[in-house]
Design a protein around this motif. Structure first.
Motif, PDB file in Angstrom:
ATOM      1  N   VAL A  25       0.718  -1.151  -0.027  1.00  0.00           N
ATOM      2  CA  VAL A  25       0.113  -0.017  -0.058  1.00  0.00           C
ATOM      3  C   VAL A  25       1.057   1.318  -0.029  1.00  0.00           C
ATOM      4  N   HIS A  29       0.875   3.956  -2.942  1.00  0.00           N
ATOM      5  CA  HIS A  29       0.641   5.743  -3.111  1.00  0.00           C
ATOM      6  C   HIS A  29       2.009   6.299  -3.276  1.00  0.00           C
ATOM      7  N   ARG A  34      -2.420   9.614  -4.641  1.00  0.00           N
ATOM      8  CA  ARG A  34      -3.375   9.122  -3.620  1.00  0.00           C
ATOM      9  C   ARG A  34      -4.978   9.500  -4.285  1.00  0.00           C
ATOM     10  N   THR A  37      -7.489   4.789  -4.829  1.00  0.00           N
ATOM     11  CA  THR A  37      -6.971   3.798  -3.743  1.00  0.00           C
ATOM     12  C   THR A  37      -6.601   2.401  -4.304  1.00  0.00           C
ATOM     13  N   GLN A  40      -9.951   0.690  -5.354  1.00  0.00           N
ATOM     14  CA  GLN A  40     -10.458   1.420  -6.480  1.00  0.00           C
ATOM     15  C   GLN A  40      -9.757   1.012  -7.617  1.00  0.00           C
TER      16      GLN A  40
END
Length: 148
Positions: A25, A29, A34, A37, A40
């Motif tokens: 994660v 990012h 950002r 996500t 998403q």
């Protein structure tokens, strides 16, 4: 009776999976920003490959429950990245919008960089083996056979 031996933290799969998720994660990012996500992104990638699938099938594809998938789809629709159309029996057909397709196009280079970052410390055979084992671990049918 002998005392039970504690399993070392670095030998606990749950701990290592949690750490791998944190690293993944953070890398997502760092390389992709950002605006979207990781979850998403996963939904949108499935819709890119399977435009027009229904929401329940999408949920299965990304291993989420249907209500979570519906919530995320609603957010993506609000952002203008996907469209939803009502089908028979109340199902919804989902597809990327041109804006969603364009967004995914802007993320390709970052995703390639992320892959290099996450797998760069491994030799080619190790990369393939890690991905093979991860696919085996997360495959729903194999986990059902193991009683999970």
């Amino acid at each position: 009776m002998p005392e039970p031996t504690l399993i070392g933290l670095q030998d606990q799969p749950g701990h290592l999976i949690r750490r791998a998720h944190q690293i993944s994660v953070a890398s997502f990012h760092e390389h992709l920003g950002r605006e979207v996500t990781p979850v998403q992104y996963a939904l949108m990638r499935v819709l890119q490959d399977k435009p027009g699938i229904d929401q329940s099938t999408l949920a299965l594809e990304v291993a989420l429950d249907t209500s979570t998938t519906a919530d995320i789809a609603a957010r993506l629709e609000t952002k203008g990245w996907i469209s939803r159309a009502v089908l028979a029996r109340g199902q919804r057909s989902l597809a990327l919008t041109p804006a969603g397709t364009a967004l995914l196009g802007t993320l390709v280079a970052g995703m390639e960089q992320m892959q290099t970052t996450l797998l760069g410390g491994l030799e080619e055979g190790e990369r393939e083996e890690l991905l093979r084992l991860l696919r085996k671990f997360v495959e729903p049918d194999s986990r059902k056979r193991q009683g999970r």
